[in-house]
Design an enzyme around this catalytic site. Structure first.
Site, PDB file in Angstrom:
ATOM      1  N   SER A  49      13.148  29.685  55.649  1.00 41.87           N
ATOM      2  CA  SER A  49      12.657  30.208  54.369  1.00 41.87           C
ATOM      3  C   SER A  49      13.677  30.118  53.238  1.00 41.87           C
ATOM      4  CB  SER A  49      12.217  31.662  54.559  1.00 41.87           C
ATOM      5  OG  SER A  49      13.332  32.440  54.951  1.00 41.87           O
ATOM      6  N   ALA A 112      20.343  29.423  58.523  1.00 42.56           N
ATOM      7  CA  ALA A 112      20.921  29.842  59.805  1.00 42.56           C
ATOM      8  C   ALA A 112      20.447  31.257  60.109  1.00 42.56           C
ATOM      9  CB  ALA A 112      22.439  29.814  59.738  1.00 42.56           C
ATOM     10  N   GLU A 132      17.114  20.212  63.881  1.00 42.72           N
ATOM     11  CA  GLU A 132      18.126  20.648  62.907  1.00 42.72           C
ATOM     12  C   GLU A 132      19.510  20.140  63.314  1.00 42.72           C
ATOM     13  OE1 GLU A 132      17.446  24.845  63.002  1.00 42.72           O
ATOM     14  OE2 GLU A 132      15.767  24.740  61.613  1.00 42.72           O
TER      15      GLU A 132
END
Ligand code: ABF
Length: 259
Positions: A49, A112, A132
């Site tokens: 987000s 993270a 990722e």
């Protein structure tokens, strides 16, 4: 009142949420300003987000700055994690590429779950950490962006679920047993979808295990990362050690902490 539960007013909740969102945006904007340079042609876009603010800031650099750039997303199709880097790139009218075509990336920016004082981090709360890590490793420069809650001395301080581990479904019980009996994570568990609709399945068709470790092990997470990675059936570990060049954290008071 005795026995009554503390309930936060909607206004208080809204204020806290907007402080978090502002912190994410501040971190992302500052990181883009420092690290996304005119000469960068291939840019990796992570998931979560906070990353939409990265894209927002890159778009603000203008059409001219972006016309010869290509953007590589972690997530290529709709999946469990909810915030899709591919859709973000497409909706922002940026050029979409794939790591197949661009295995060397100038700079990758990603969120993270927690970042320690040595820039090791936990990722994978969104079940995307394999892709990722591919984009982080493909990048000449890997930068983390997060809000103040993710900035810790040692991993596992605020992030309670533990280290996310992607495993092939056939091996999940064996890996869980390894974690419980040999690697010191007696509470490791298979991540279940909401309402116990079955295990969470990653973009790669695998399961996710969450493995909490005591803080002693998390002080230097590299050895435990290597041990987990050696277990047959493990696809990738959500510990990113010695990978990030910098981490940006937006704070509630409008400042940015750069590690
Ligand atoms: C991804 O998004 C994940 O590795 C991590 O789980 C999460 C961080 O998300 P957010 O930016 O939503 O806090 O980067």
């Amino acid at each position: 009142k005795a026995g009554a539960e503390a309930v936060l007013s909607p206004k208080t909740v809204e204020k806290a949420l907007s402080a978090i969102e502002s912190s994410k945006r501040l971190a992302a904007y500052t990181a883009v300003d420092h690290y996304v340079k005119p000469e960068h042609r291939v840019i990796g876009i992570g998931s979560g987000s906070t990353v939409p603010y990265v894209v927002e800031r890159i778009v603000q650099q203008g059409v001219e700055a972006n016309k010869d750039r290509v953007f590589i997303p972690t997530v290529l199709a709709l999946s469990v994690s909810g915030f899709q880097s591919k859709e973000l790139i497409v909706e922002s009218r940026l050029n979409l590429g794939d790591v197949d075509q661009y295995p060397v990336i100038d700079v990758t920016l990603d969120g993270a779950d927690e970042v320690d004082r040595s820039l090791n981090c936990i990722k994978g709360g969104g079940a995307c950490h394999l892709r990722e890590k591919v984009l982080a490793e493909a990048a000449k420069t890997f930068i983390l962006v997060a809000d103040y809650r993710k900035n810790v001395e040692y991993l596992g301080t605020n992030w309670q679920p533990g280290v996310p581990i992607e495993v092939v479904p056939f091996a999940y019980a064996k890996v869980l047993s390894n974690l419980h009996n040999s690697l010191g994570s007696p509470n490791a568990s298979l991540r279940m979808a909401v309402k116990k609709a079955g295990p969470v399945v990653s973009d790669n068709g695998n399961f996710i295990i969450d493995a909490p470790f005591d803080q002693e092990k998390m002080k230097d997470p590299y050895p435990i990362m290597a041990q987990i990675k050696m277990l047959t059936g493990v696809v990738e570990v959500g510990l990113f050690c010695h990978m990030a060049e910098a981490a940006y954290f937006g704070n509630q008071d409008g400042t940015v902490t750069i590690k």
